[in-house]
Design a protein around this motif. Structure first.
Motif, PDB file in Angstrom:
ATOM      1  N   ASP A 115       0.824  -1.218   0.000  1.00  0.00           N
ATOM      2  CA  ASP A 115       0.000   0.000   0.000  1.00  0.00           C
ATOM      3  C   ASP A 115       0.859   1.271   0.000  1.00  0.00           C
ATOM      4  OD1 ASP A 115       1.078   0.004   2.540  1.00  0.00           O
ATOM      5  OD2 ASP A 115      -0.835  -0.246   3.594  1.00  0.00           O
ATOM      6  N   THR A 116       2.182   1.082  -0.064  1.00  0.00           N
ATOM      7  CA  THR A 116       3.101   2.200   0.132  1.00  0.00           C
ATOM      8  C   THR A 116       4.233   2.139  -0.886  1.00  0.00           C
ATOM      9  OG1 THR A 116       2.622   2.227   2.508  1.00  0.00           O
ATOM     10  CG2 THR A 116       4.751   3.143   1.829  1.00  0.00           C
ATOM     11  N   LEU A 117       4.525   3.284  -1.511  1.00  0.00           N
ATOM     12  CA  LEU A 117       5.680   3.343  -2.395  1.00  0.00           C
ATOM     13  C   LEU A 117       6.863   3.840  -1.565  1.00  0.00           C
ATOM     14  CD1 LEU A 117       5.693   4.473  -6.062  1.00  0.00           C
ATOM     15  CD2 LEU A 117       7.673   4.771  -4.593  1.00  0.00           C
ATOM     16  N   TYR A 118       7.891   3.015  -1.434  1.00  0.00           N
ATOM     17  CA  TYR A 118       9.027   3.333  -0.566  1.00  0.00           C
ATOM     18  C   TYR A 118      10.224   3.749  -1.431  1.00  0.00           C
ATOM     19  CZ  TYR A 118      12.161   3.012   3.405  1.00  0.00           C
ATOM     20  OH  TYR A 118      13.058   3.317   4.406  1.00  0.00           O
ATOM     21  N   ILE A 119      10.793   4.902  -1.105  1.00  0.00           N
ATOM     22  CA  ILE A 119      11.916   5.419  -1.900  1.00  0.00           C
ATOM     23  C   ILE A 119      13.228   4.769  -1.463  1.00  0.00           C
ATOM     24  CG2 ILE A 119      13.276   7.488  -2.450  1.00  0.00           C
ATOM     25  CD1 ILE A 119      10.498   7.476  -3.733  1.00  0.00           C
ATOM     26  N   VAL A 120      13.916   4.199  -2.439  1.00  0.00           N
ATOM     27  CA  VAL A 120      15.210   3.563  -2.166  1.00  0.00           C
ATOM     28  C   VAL A 120      16.323   4.600  -2.262  1.00  0.00           C
ATOM     29  CG1 VAL A 120      16.743   1.689  -2.857  1.00  0.00           C
ATOM     30  CG2 VAL A 120      14.304   1.467  -3.244  1.00  0.00           C
ATOM     31  N   HIS A 143       2.928  11.082  -8.757  1.00  0.00           N
ATOM     32  CA  HIS A 143       1.983  10.686  -9.818  1.00  0.00           C
ATOM     33  C   HIS A 143       1.848   9.165  -9.861  1.00  0.00           C
ATOM     34  CE1 HIS A 143       3.402  14.558 -12.123  1.00  0.00           C
ATOM     35  NE2 HIS A 143       2.631  14.841 -11.086  1.00  0.00           N
ATOM     36  N   VAL A 144       2.986   8.470  -9.680  1.00  0.00           N
ATOM     37  CA  VAL A 144       2.959   6.995  -9.710  1.00  0.00           C
ATOM     38  C   VAL A 144       2.115   6.472  -8.537  1.00  0.00           C
ATOM     39  CG1 VAL A 144       4.376   4.891  -9.594  1.00  0.00           C
ATOM     40  CG2 VAL A 144       5.213   6.871 -10.874  1.00  0.00           C
ATOM     41  N   VAL A 145       2.285   7.096  -7.352  1.00  0.00           N
ATOM     42  CA  VAL A 145       1.506   6.704  -6.167  1.00  0.00           C
ATOM     43  C   VAL A 145       0.012   6.826  -6.462  1.00  0.00           C
ATOM     44  CG1 VAL A 145       0.908   7.409  -3.794  1.00  0.00           C
ATOM     45  CG2 VAL A 145       3.303   7.285  -4.483  1.00  0.00           C
ATOM     46  N   ILE A 146      -0.368   7.938  -7.084  1.00  0.00           N
ATOM     47  CA  ILE A 146      -1.786   8.171  -7.380  1.00  0.00           C
ATOM     48  C   ILE A 146      -2.273   7.185  -8.437  1.00  0.00           C
ATOM     49  CG2 ILE A 146      -3.406   9.852  -8.396  1.00  0.00           C
ATOM     50  CD1 ILE A 146      -1.611  12.033  -6.968  1.00  0.00           C
ATOM     51  N   LEU A 150      -2.034   3.978  -4.321  1.00  0.00           N
ATOM     52  CA  LEU A 150      -1.374   3.615  -3.059  1.00  0.00           C
ATOM     53  C   LEU A 150      -1.706   4.659  -2.006  1.00  0.00           C
ATOM     54  CD1 LEU A 150       2.110   2.597  -4.495  1.00  0.00           C
ATOM     55  CD2 LEU A 150       0.127   1.151  -4.018  1.00  0.00           C
ATOM     56  N   LYS A 151      -1.510   4.277  -0.723  1.00  0.00           N
ATOM     57  CA  LYS A 151      -1.864   5.209   0.364  1.00  0.00           C
ATOM     58  C   LYS A 151      -0.847   6.337   0.520  1.00  0.00           C
ATOM     59  CE  LYS A 151      -4.424   2.174   3.441  1.00  0.00           C
ATOM     60  NZ  LYS A 151      -4.256   1.238   4.545  1.00  0.00           N
ATOM     61  N   ARG A 152       0.417   6.024   0.264  1.00  0.00           N
ATOM     62  CA  ARG A 152       1.448   7.001   0.603  1.00  0.00           C
ATOM     63  C   ARG A 152       2.754   6.730  -0.117  1.00  0.00           C
ATOM     64  NH1 ARG A 152       1.049   3.307   4.547  1.00  0.00           N
ATOM     65  NH2 ARG A 152      -0.290   4.481   5.942  1.00  0.00           N
ATOM     66  N   LEU A 153       3.597   7.760  -0.108  1.00  0.00           N
ATOM     67  CA  LEU A 153       5.002   7.595  -0.470  1.00  0.00           C
ATOM     68  C   LEU A 153       5.789   7.789   0.822  1.00  0.00           C
ATOM     69  CD1 LEU A 153       6.931   8.974  -3.465  1.00  0.00           C
ATOM     70  CD2 LEU A 153       7.709   9.604  -1.183  1.00  0.00           C
ATOM     71  N   LEU A 154       6.795   6.952   0.992  1.00  0.00           N
ATOM     72  CA  LEU A 154       7.554   6.953   2.250  1.00  0.00           C
ATOM     73  C   LEU A 154       9.033   6.756   1.939  1.00  0.00           C
ATOM     74  CD1 LEU A 154       6.358   6.810   5.173  1.00  0.00           C
ATOM     75  CD2 LEU A 154       6.717   4.348   5.067  1.00  0.00           C
ATOM     76  N   GLY A 155       9.882   7.205   2.826  1.00  0.00           N
ATOM     77  CA  GLY A 155      11.304   6.933   2.636  1.00  0.00           C
ATOM     78  C   GLY A 155      12.081   7.525   3.792  1.00  0.00           C
ATOM     79  N   GLY A 156      13.245   6.990   4.024  1.00  0.00           N
ATOM     80  CA  GLY A 156      14.109   7.504   5.082  1.00  0.00           C
ATOM     81  C   GLY A 156      15.052   8.528   4.492  1.00  0.00           C
ATOM     82  N   GLY A 157      15.016   9.740   5.049  1.00  0.00           N
ATOM     83  CA  GLY A 157      15.930  10.775   4.562  1.00  0.00           C
ATOM     84  C   GLY A 157      17.207  10.751   5.372  1.00  0.00           C
ATOM     85  N   ARG A 158      18.361  10.862   4.689  1.00  0.00           N
ATOM     86  CA  ARG A 158      19.616  11.082   5.422  1.00  0.00           C
ATOM     87  C   ARG A 158      19.552  12.463   6.061  1.00  0.00           C
ATOM     88  NH1 ARG A 158      23.576  12.029   1.560  1.00  0.00           N
ATOM     89  NH2 ARG A 158      25.105  11.742   3.209  1.00  0.00           N
ATOM     90  N   MET A 218      10.091   9.838   6.314  1.00  0.00           N
ATOM     91  CA  MET A 218       9.245  10.976   5.918  1.00  0.00           C
ATOM     92  C   MET A 218       8.186  10.526   4.909  1.00  0.00           C
ATOM     93  SD  MET A 218      12.061  14.034   5.931  1.00  0.00           S
ATOM     94  CE  MET A 218      10.912  15.374   5.624  1.00  0.00           C
ATOM     95  N   GLU A 219       6.967  11.019   5.141  1.00  0.00           N
ATOM     96  CA  GLU A 219       5.799  10.527   4.406  1.00  0.00           C
ATOM     97  C   GLU A 219       5.151  11.622   3.562  1.00  0.00           C
ATOM     98  OE1 GLU A 219       2.343   9.816   6.980  1.00  0.00           O
ATOM     99  OE2 GLU A 219       1.861   8.045   5.791  1.00  0.00           O
ATOM    100  N   TRP A 220       4.608  11.216   2.434  1.00  0.00           N
ATOM    101  CA  TRP A 220       3.668  12.044   1.665  1.00  0.00           C
ATOM    102  C   TRP A 220       2.431  11.196   1.458  1.00  0.00           C
ATOM    103  CZ3 TRP A 220       1.351  11.260  -3.156  1.00  0.00           C
ATOM    104  CH2 TRP A 220       0.674  12.361  -3.701  1.00  0.00           C
ATOM    105  N   LYS A 221       1.267  11.725   1.879  1.00  0.00           N
ATOM    106  CA  LYS A 221       0.033  10.931   1.777  1.00  0.00           C
ATOM    107  C   LYS A 221      -0.684  11.216   0.469  1.00  0.00           C
ATOM    108  CE  LYS A 221      -1.137  10.292   6.612  1.00  0.00           C
ATOM    109  NZ  LYS A 221      -1.664  11.038   7.739  1.00  0.00           N
ATOM    110  N   ASN A 222      -1.189  10.159  -0.150  1.00  0.00           N
ATOM    111  CA  ASN A 222      -2.008  10.322  -1.344  1.00  0.00           C
ATOM    112  C   ASN A 222      -3.224  11.164  -0.971  1.00  0.00           C
ATOM    113  OD1 ASN A 222      -3.739  10.091  -3.505  1.00  0.00           O
ATOM    114  ND2 ASN A 222      -3.399   7.883  -3.793  1.00  0.00           N
ATOM    115  N   PRO A 223      -3.377  12.358  -1.547  1.00  0.00           N
ATOM    116  CA  PRO A 223      -4.480  13.252  -1.131  1.00  0.00           C
ATOM    117  C   PRO A 223      -5.849  12.713  -1.523  1.00  0.00           C
ATOM    118  CG  PRO A 223      -3.267  14.200  -2.958  1.00  0.00           C
ATOM    119  CD  PRO A 223      -2.521  12.969  -2.560  1.00  0.00           C
ATOM    120  N   PHE A 224      -5.915  11.691  -2.379  1.00  0.00           N
ATOM    121  CA  PHE A 224      -7.198  11.162  -2.840  1.00  0.00           C
ATOM    122  C   PHE A 224      -7.686   9.993  -1.982  1.00  0.00           C
ATOM    123  CE2 PHE A 224      -5.216  13.148  -6.534  1.00  0.00           C
ATOM    124  CZ  PHE A 224      -6.214  14.055  -6.872  1.00  0.00           C
TER     125      PHE A 224
END
Ligand SMILES: CC(C)(COP(=O)(O)OP(=O)(O)OC[C@H]1O[C@@H](n2cnc3c(N)ncnc32)[C@H](O)[C@@H]1OP(=O)(O)O)[C@@H](O)C(=O)NCCC(=O)NCCS
Length: 225
Positions: A115-120, A143-146, A150-158, A218-224
């Motif tokens: 349900d989540t697009l995780y940034i590598v 755009h890909v998440v939408i 998917l519910k969100r984009l997520l990833g760990g920022g340095r 850090m998360e970005w939620k799909n606004p839809f």
């Protein structure tokens, strides 16, 4: 949800007063050499070179989740890339390491039912920075998440600026200062500007001297949704 999608968007980038043609698209085999060169320029020593992409990892990205393998080209030259995979994310157990989630960058952990697009990784060549390319790449992945619903984009920022202030600030205090705008961090300030919000700090997220091995999820939620 095994829908595979292709991304293609062309436009102009303004660099040094001139407009240059740019394209965001999925990367493929023909791009591998330039993608590894981007990594070498983006992660110079003391960052461990064995964490740069190798051809096997890149091949695995385009086999497991080609929709999450994006690059940006400016005037025919590859300037940056952004890579992701899909996971099932449990907000009650957010802590993890980069290696666990991304399968050490090979993404064989990609879950097409996730349900989540995780940034590598996101990398933009130094000579192409501060032109907005990183933000455009991130927006392309939104755009890909939408598109994949998917519910969100997520990833760990340095947090590469942390080592300079670690004597006086805990990692949590450092992130508070960056979020409030009092301190600027080259990666976390960028991610905030992309619309990502911090969820938690992960210890031993990635071997990274500048960040004292911390990462900020850090998360970005799909606004839809
Ligand atoms: C983090 C990274 C991808 C950002 O890429 P970028 O293409 O420079 O990103 P942008 O241009 O969209 O944004 C960078 C900054 O330039 C500024 N900027 C964007 N367009 C600009 C313009 N036309 N004029 C002046 N400044 C501009 C942005 O406001 C942003 O400022 P911020 O630091 O306050 O957020 C890049 O610095 C990088 O590759 N770093 C090394 C690799 C790395 O650490 N990756 C993160 C792994 S977690």
């Amino acid at each position: 949800m095994d829908k595979q999608i292709q991304y293609y968007s062309d436009f102009y980038i303004n660099a040094n007063g001139k407009n240059a043609p740019a394209v965001i698209r999925n990367y493929d085999k023909n791009d591998f050499e330039q993608l590894i060169q981007i990594q070498a320029e983006c992660f110079p020593p003391p960052f461990p070179s064995d964490l740069w992409w190798n051809e096997e990892q890149l091949m695995s990205h385009i086999q497991h989740f080609p929709a999450g393998a994006l690059c940006i080209e400016v005037d025919g030259e590859l300037a940056g890339s952004l890579t992701g995979l899909m996971i099932k994310f449990d907000p009650n157990h957010p802590e993890h390491t980069w290696e666990e989630v991304t399968d050490n960058g090979y993404i064989r952990t990609h879950d097409s039912q996730g349900d989540t697009l995780y940034i590598v990784d996101i990398s933009v060549k130094p000579k192409f920075r501060k032109l907005g390319l990183g933000k455009l790449l991130m927006e392309a992945m939104y755009h890909v998440v939408i598109q994949l619903n998917l519910k969100r984009l997520l990833g760990g920022g340095r947090m590469p600026g942390y080592h300079r202030l670690a004597d006086t600030l805990s990692p949590e205090e450092y992130i508070e200062e960056v979020v409030s705008g009092n301190v600027k961090d080259p990666v976390i300030s960028f991610l905030l500007r992309c619309g990502r919000k911090p969820i938690t700090i992960c210890k031993n997220y990635l071997e990274d001297n500048e960040s004292l091995n911390y990462g900020v999820l850090m998360e970005w939620k799909n606004p839809f949704i």
